[in-house]
Design a protein around this motif. Sequence first.
Motif, PDB file in Angstrom:
ATOM      1  N   ILE A 118       0.201  -1.983  -7.070  1.00 48.43           N
ATOM      2  CA  ILE A 118       0.016  -1.902  -5.613  1.00 48.43           C
ATOM      3  C   ILE A 118      -1.421  -2.326  -5.349  1.00 48.43           C
ATOM      4  O   ILE A 118      -2.350  -1.740  -5.933  1.00 48.43           O
ATOM      5  N   VAL A 119      -1.604  -3.344  -4.519  1.00 50.75           N
ATOM      6  CA  VAL A 119      -2.967  -3.818  -4.240  1.00 50.75           C
ATOM      7  C   VAL A 119      -3.263  -3.711  -2.746  1.00 50.75           C
ATOM      8  O   VAL A 119      -2.346  -3.631  -1.922  1.00 50.75           O
ATOM      9  N   GLY A 120      -4.550  -3.705  -2.406  1.00 53.85           N
ATOM     10  CA  GLY A 120      -4.969  -3.738  -1.000  1.00 53.85           C
ATOM     11  C   GLY A 120      -5.063  -2.363  -0.355  1.00 53.85           C
ATOM     12  O   GLY A 120      -5.110  -2.259   0.876  1.00 53.85           O
ATOM     13  N   ILE A 121      -5.097  -1.310  -1.146  1.00 57.14           N
ATOM     14  CA  ILE A 121      -5.155   0.052  -0.572  1.00 57.14           C
ATOM     15  C   ILE A 121      -6.564   0.321  -0.010  1.00 57.14           C
ATOM     16  O   ILE A 121      -7.570  -0.013  -0.648  1.00 57.14           O
ATOM     17  N   THR A 122      -6.603   0.892   1.196  1.00 60.92           N
ATOM     18  CA  THR A 122      -7.881   1.306   1.787  1.00 60.92           C
ATOM     19  C   THR A 122      -7.795   2.783   2.154  1.00 60.92           C
ATOM     20  O   THR A 122      -6.733   3.406   1.988  1.00 60.92           O
ATOM     21  N   ARG A 123      -8.863   3.300   2.709  1.00 65.92           N
ATOM     22  CA  ARG A 123      -8.880   4.685   3.167  1.00 65.92           C
ATOM     23  C   ARG A 123      -7.812   4.953   4.223  1.00 65.92           C
ATOM     24  O   ARG A 123      -7.288   6.052   4.340  1.00 65.92           O
ATOM     25  N   GLY A 124      -7.469   3.889   4.981  1.00 66.68           N
ATOM     26  CA  GLY A 124      -6.490   4.059   6.066  1.00 66.68           C
ATOM     27  C   GLY A 124      -5.037   3.938   5.612  1.00 66.68           C
ATOM     28  O   GLY A 124      -4.115   4.078   6.413  1.00 66.68           O
ATOM     29  N   THR A 125      -4.805   3.633   4.344  1.00 65.64           N
ATOM     30  CA  THR A 125      -3.432   3.433   3.853  1.00 65.64           C
ATOM     31  C   THR A 125      -2.656   4.752   3.877  1.00 65.64           C
ATOM     32  O   THR A 125      -3.160   5.783   3.423  1.00 65.64           O
ATOM     33  N   THR A 126      -1.424   4.670   4.410  1.00 65.13           N
ATOM     34  CA  THR A 126      -0.581   5.867   4.473  1.00 65.13           C
ATOM     35  C   THR A 126       0.719   5.629   3.689  1.00 65.13           C
ATOM     36  O   THR A 126       0.985   4.503   3.239  1.00 65.13           O
ATOM     37  N   ALA A 127       1.499   6.700   3.588  1.00 64.43           N
ATOM     38  CA  ALA A 127       2.810   6.574   2.928  1.00 64.43           C
ATOM     39  C   ALA A 127       3.649   5.514   3.638  1.00 64.43           C
ATOM     40  O   ALA A 127       4.422   4.787   3.006  1.00 64.43           O
ATOM     41  N   GLY A 128       3.480   5.404   4.955  1.00 65.39           N
ATOM     42  CA  GLY A 128       4.224   4.400   5.730  1.00 65.39           C
ATOM     43  C   GLY A 128       3.909   2.984   5.251  1.00 65.39           C
ATOM     44  O   GLY A 128       4.804   2.149   5.109  1.00 65.39           O
ATOM     45  N   HIS A 129       2.627   2.726   5.011  1.00 61.08           N
ATOM     46  CA  HIS A 129       2.240   1.378   4.537  1.00 61.08           C
ATOM     47  C   HIS A 129       2.852   1.088   3.162  1.00 61.08           C
ATOM     48  O   HIS A 129       3.309  -0.024   2.904  1.00 61.08           O
ATOM     49  N   ILE A 130       2.838   2.101   2.291  1.00 64.36           N
ATOM     50  CA  ILE A 130       3.398   1.900   0.936  1.00 64.36           C
ATOM     51  C   ILE A 130       4.905   1.649   1.045  1.00 64.36           C
ATOM     52  O   ILE A 130       5.447   0.758   0.377  1.00 64.36           O
ATOM     53  N   ALA A 131       5.573   2.439   1.890  1.00 66.65           N
ATOM     54  CA  ALA A 131       7.020   2.271   2.059  1.00 66.65           C
ATOM     55  C   ALA A 131       7.331   0.876   2.602  1.00 66.65           C
ATOM     56  O   ALA A 131       8.250   0.195   2.141  1.00 66.65           O
ATOM     57  N   ARG A 132       6.527   0.458   3.581  1.00 65.95           N
ATOM     58  CA  ARG A 132       6.768  -0.868   4.172  1.00 65.95           C
ATOM     59  C   ARG A 132       6.520  -1.972   3.136  1.00 65.95           C
ATOM     60  O   ARG A 132       7.279  -2.944   3.041  1.00 65.95           O
ATOM     61  N   ALA A 133       5.467  -1.806   2.346  1.00 66.19           N
ATOM     62  CA  ALA A 133       5.167  -2.812   1.309  1.00 66.19           C
ATOM     63  C   ALA A 133       6.286  -2.857   0.266  1.00 66.19           C
ATOM     64  O   ALA A 133       6.613  -3.927  -0.268  1.00 66.19           O
ATOM     65  N   ALA A 134       6.881  -1.704  -0.023  1.00 65.15           N
ATOM     66  CA  ALA A 134       7.976  -1.664  -1.010  1.00 65.15           C
ATOM     67  C   ALA A 134       9.188  -2.435  -0.489  1.00 65.15           C
ATOM     68  O   ALA A 134       9.798  -3.228  -1.213  1.00 65.15           O
ATOM     69  N   ILE A 135       9.512  -2.210   0.781  1.00 64.05           N
ATOM     70  CA  ILE A 135      10.658  -2.932   1.369  1.00 64.05           C
ATOM     71  C   ILE A 135      10.368  -4.428   1.406  1.00 64.05           C
ATOM     72  O   ILE A 135      11.206  -5.261   1.056  1.00 64.05           O
TER      73      ILE A 135
END
Length: 497
Positions: free
Chosen positions: A363-380
Motif C-alpha cells: 500500500i503506497v501513498g499513505i498520509t496522516r489524513g488516510t482513513t479506512a475509507g481510503h484503504i477500502a476504496r484503493a482495494a476496490i
Amino acid sequence: MEEGYILALDQGTTSSRAIIFDHSGQIKSVAQKEFKQIFPKPGWVEHDPNEIWSTQAGVAAEATVKIGINGKNIRAIGITNQRETTIVWNRETGLPVYNAIVWQDRRTAPYCDQLKNEGHTDLIRAKTGLIIDSYFSASKINWILNNVDGAKELADNGKLAFGTVDSWLVWKFTRGRVHVTDVTNASRTMLYNISTQQWDEELLKIFGIPASMLPEVKQSSEVYGETDTTVFASKIPIAGIAGDQQAALFGQMCIDKAMVKNTYGTGCFMLMNIGSDFIESKNNLLTTVAWKINGEIQYAFEGSIFIGGAVVQWLRDGLGIIKTSAEVEKLALSVNDTGGVYFVPAFAGLGAPYWDPDARGTIVGITRGTTAGHIARAAIEAIAYQTVDVLKAMEADAGMKIKELRVDGGATANNLLMQFQADLLNCKVIRPHIVETTALGAAYLAGLAVGYWSNVEEIQKQWQTERDFVPGADNDKVQAAMAGWKRAVAATQSWSS
Ligand code: G3P
C-alpha cells in the motif's frame, strides 16, 4: 413431450453446486455444498475425490427435490468444473490412488523450474498455449506417478486413469462406463496439442505419462453417456462439459471474436474469444480452447488475476475494517477518492501479465489524513486496475480495442467497482440479468446437444443485460490514475527483488 429442464453441475474449488434452468434460461432451483480443503503442507492444496463426488451427487438430487421434480423432468446434464485439478484412479476398483491435487497446489514448482531450465518453454507454449507452471495438470500427474507407492507400475500396466474433475464426475455418474473429457479441460492439462487437437506424444514423454491413462477428448456439447440408474432413477444424458471459465464465456454469449468476459471471484479470470485460429500470446497471456461445438473449435486468450474479491476478504478478516464483504462499498463511498493511496494486492505474487511469483502486497501513498475509507476504496480500485492490465495485454495481442466487457461473479454487485472499471477502460461494462453465467453456460452447452435449444441464435436472443455501466471520466484523470497504479506495481515488484 414435456419441455423439462436442464441441470447444470458447477463443481468449483470450494463448493459443489447444482442449478436447474428452464427453457427461458431462468433459474428454477439451486443447491450448494461446501467441502473440505486439505492443506497437508505449505503450498499444497488437495480435495478428497470421493467428497467431490458425494457433494456433487447430493446437490444434484437436492436441487431436483426442492422443486418437486425428478430425473424424468431433466432433459440433460451439463458439467462445468474447477479446471486443472488432477485425479488419478484405478480403473478396476474405481478408487482414487491419491487425493485430487488442486490447481492452486504449488508442490511441483521446482519441477516446473527444472523444465524451464531444460529449455521446454517455447515448445510447450507452441503446442499447448500455456506457460510452464505448476498450475496445470501435467506436473501433478507426474508427481502422483513418482510419489504414490505402486502408481507408476499400475500406470505402465494400463490400470490407472487420469481425469480432471469433469472426467471424474462423468466416470462416477456412468459407473465407470465412460472415460472422457472435453477439449476445454484437455487444453488445461499441458499434454494436449490445441492446434492438432490430439494428446501430444512428445509432451507425454517429457512428463513421463503413459497415454493409456488419458480420457478420450470430446466436444463441449455432445452426448457423452447416460447417468446410471443408481444415481437417478431414470437415465439422463450428460450432454455438455466445459471448464468453468470457458463455460462462463459461453454463458455470457461471448461467441464472436474480440468479445471479452471477466469473472470477479476470489481471483479474476478474463477470457477473450479469438475465433477459430490458434494465436500465441506475445504479452504473457495464455491461449486456451474456448469450446468446440458442431465440429468447430474456438480459441480464447486468458489472463488470471490471483487476488480479486479476496482483497475484500482481507479487509474483513485480515485488517478487520469491515464486518461483512458487502460493507466495503459503503466504506469506500465514505470518501470521494483514495487520497493518492494505491493498494497492490500481490498477496500471492502477481499473475497476468506480470507473472511475478515473488511480488508481495503493497500500500503506497499513505498520509496522516488516510482513513479506512481510503484503504477500502484503493482495494476496490485495485481490482479494476488489475483488470485493465490484463485487458490491455489482450488488446495488444489481438491488435484491436475492445468495445465492451461482460462481467459476472460476486464482486459485480459492487456498483462503485463496476463504474470505476468502465471509467478506467473507457468502454461499456455490461452486467447480465443472470450472473450465474458459469452454470448457465454449461446448461446451454448441454441443452444444445439434445435439441432443448435449437441453436446458438435462439440462446443469444434470450440473453439479457441487467445494467450497463457507461464510461464518463475525464481522460486526463484516468491517465494520471493509471500512471500512479503503474508506479505502485513497480514498487511492489522492486520490493520482491
Ligand atoms: O483455473 C482454475 C479455475 O477454473 C477455478 O475456478 O471458480 O473454482 O475458483 P473456481
